[in-house]
Scaffold this motif. Structure first.
Motif, PDB file in Angstrom:
ATOM      1  N   MET A   1       0.808  -1.215   0.000  1.00 16.31           N
ATOM      2  CA  MET A   1       0.000   0.000   0.000  1.00 16.31           C
ATOM      3  C   MET A   1       0.848   1.275   0.000  1.00 16.31           C
ATOM      4  N   TYR A   2       2.124   1.162   0.424  1.00 18.81           N
ATOM      5  CA  TYR A   2       2.968   2.363   0.511  1.00 18.81           C
ATOM      6  C   TYR A   2       4.424   1.964   0.354  1.00 18.81           C
ATOM      7  N   VAL A   3       5.183   2.767  -0.404  1.00 17.83           N
ATOM      8  CA  VAL A   3       6.628   2.601  -0.549  1.00 17.83           C
ATOM      9  C   VAL A   3       7.238   3.997  -0.502  1.00 17.83           C
ATOM     10  N   GLY A   4       8.209   4.212   0.420  1.00 19.17           N
ATOM     11  CA  GLY A   4       8.857   5.519   0.501  1.00 19.17           C
ATOM     12  C   GLY A   4       9.398   5.819   1.887  1.00 19.17           C
ATOM     13  N   THR A   5       9.652   7.080   2.103  1.00 17.72           N
ATOM     14  CA  THR A   5      10.187   7.506   3.398  1.00 17.72           C
ATOM     15  C   THR A   5       9.044   8.030   4.271  1.00 17.72           C
ATOM     16  N   VAL A   6       9.319   8.096   5.572  1.00 18.85           N
ATOM     17  CA  VAL A   6       8.327   8.607   6.522  1.00 18.85           C
ATOM     18  C   VAL A   6       8.990   9.692   7.377  1.00 18.85           C
ATOM     19  N   ASP A   7       8.172  10.532   8.003  1.00 21.79           N
ATOM     20  CA  ASP A   7       8.738  11.633   8.785  1.00 21.79           C
ATOM     21  C   ASP A   7       9.082  11.242  10.219  1.00 21.79           C
ATOM     22  N   PHE A   8       8.628  10.082  10.673  1.00 17.73           N
ATOM     23  CA  PHE A   8       8.865   9.702  12.063  1.00 17.73           C
ATOM     24  C   PHE A   8      10.089   8.827  12.272  1.00 17.73           C
ATOM     25  N   LYS A   9      10.692   8.311  11.179  1.00 13.69           N
ATOM     26  CA  LYS A   9      11.869   7.462  11.315  1.00 13.69           C
ATOM     27  C   LYS A   9      12.656   7.475  10.014  1.00 13.69           C
ATOM     28  N   PRO A  10      14.001   7.349  10.095  1.00  6.98           N
ATOM     29  CA  PRO A  10      14.797   7.347   8.852  1.00  6.98           C
ATOM     30  C   PRO A  10      14.638   6.042   8.074  1.00  6.98           C
ATOM     31  N   GLY A  11      15.078   6.065   6.831  1.00  2.30           N
ATOM     32  CA  GLY A  11      15.064   4.872   5.993  1.00  2.30           C
ATOM     33  C   GLY A  11      13.884   4.827   5.051  1.00  2.30           C
ATOM     34  N   HIS A  12      13.848   3.762   4.224  1.00  2.00           N
ATOM     35  CA  HIS A  12      12.758   3.544   3.279  1.00  2.00           C
ATOM     36  C   HIS A  12      11.826   2.487   3.855  1.00  2.00           C
ATOM     37  N   TRP A  13      10.528   2.716   3.714  1.00  4.34           N
ATOM     38  CA  TRP A  13       9.533   1.849   4.329  1.00  4.34           C
ATOM     39  C   TRP A  13       8.572   1.292   3.292  1.00  4.34           C
ATOM     40  N   VAL A  14       8.072   0.086   3.584  1.00  2.52           N
ATOM     41  CA  VAL A  14       7.063  -0.539   2.759  1.00  2.52           C
ATOM     42  C   VAL A  14       5.891  -0.888   3.679  1.00  2.52           C
ATOM     43  N   GLY A  15       4.712  -0.376   3.335  1.00  3.97           N
ATOM     44  CA  GLY A  15       3.514  -0.677   4.108  1.00  3.97           C
ATOM     45  C   GLY A  15       2.631  -1.610   3.347  1.00  3.97           C
ATOM     46  N   SER A  16       2.019  -2.568   4.065  1.00  5.38           N
ATOM     47  CA  SER A  16       1.170  -3.536   3.368  1.00  5.38           C
ATOM     48  C   SER A  16      -0.149  -3.710   4.112  1.00  5.38           C
ATOM     49  N   GLU A  17      -1.144  -4.225   3.387  1.00  2.29           N
ATOM     50  CA  GLU A  17      -2.435  -4.551   3.954  1.00  2.29           C
ATOM     51  C   GLU A  17      -2.653  -6.033   3.741  1.00  2.29           C
ATOM     52  N   VAL A  18      -2.982  -6.727   4.823  1.00  3.67           N
ATOM     53  CA  VAL A  18      -3.203  -8.191   4.712  1.00  3.67           C
ATOM     54  C   VAL A  18      -4.652  -8.524   4.926  1.00  3.67           C
TER      55      VAL A  18
END
Length: 199
Positions: A182-199
């Motif tokens: 559901m999401y690929v990119g950076t976030v403002d609360f933590k460094p690094g690249h993140w991937v969000g998913s829905e199961v």
């Protein structure tokens, strides 16, 4: 005349201390054989109230008022003070609650950064000489290189994932689930690249 009765008690007693000028409670152990005057002297170091300005009240372990400890010549053990009783110190010197914990009233030693930088007897000077922490250029450069490498790897891995892709979600201790990215990119609360998913 000897009645034949012997009282045997622990020579020390553990009490809870509270006061009118502090919101904290202290647990301390005292000898039952000291006088109330000596006891007040020891309490000075705990609560900050001068012994001459103290009024002591004794409470049961369930916080029920028992009596005042008002005879300076009497022994602490002559009062019904048992383990876990509370002794409340009333300050008659006029001090206000929180007066000794208000840091805004404390005079602080401050030094400009450029003056501190020139000192040879400071922590910063020591750390520079010993090449510790941020003053160890090699270690700092090594950590920055590792961080840059990890960030590049994360970015490359995230670039290979697109929103809408199906994915497998593995959580330790739970069964494997199939989900949707559901999401690929950076976030403002933590460094690094993140991937969000829905199961």
């Amino acid at each position: 005349m000897d009645s034949g009765i012997t009282v045997i008690t622990n020579p020390t007693v553990s009490v809870r201390l509270t006061s009118t000028i502090s919101s904290f409670e202290a647990n301390k152990r005292y000898n039952r054989g000291i006088t109330i005057a000596d006891f007040k002297g020891k309490l000075e170091m705990v609560v900050g109230t001068p012994a001459s300005c103290m009024e002591l009240q004794l409470f049961s372990p369930t916080d029920k008022f028992i009596q005042k400890l008002d005879d300076n010549e009497a022994l602490l053990g002559s009062y019904p003070v048992d383990d876990d009783c509370k002794i409340h110190i009333i300050d008659r010197s006029g001090a206000q609650i929180g007066e000794f914990s208000d840091l805004s009233k404390v005079e602080k030693f401050e030094i400009p950064d450029e003056v501190y930088e020139k000192r040879t007897d400071s922590v910063r000077s020591f750390m520079k000489k010993q090449r510790v922490g941020r003053f160890n250029e090699e270690e700092t450069a090594k950590k920055e290189a590792e961080l840059a490498t990890r960030e590049a790897e994360e970015k490359a891995a995230a670039a290979a994932i697109a929103v809408g892709n199906r994915c497998q979600v593995n959580v330790v201790g739970l069964p494997i689930k199939i989900g949707t990215v559901m999401y690929v990119g950076t976030v403002d609360f933590k460094p690094g690249h993140w991937v969000g998913s829905e199961v």
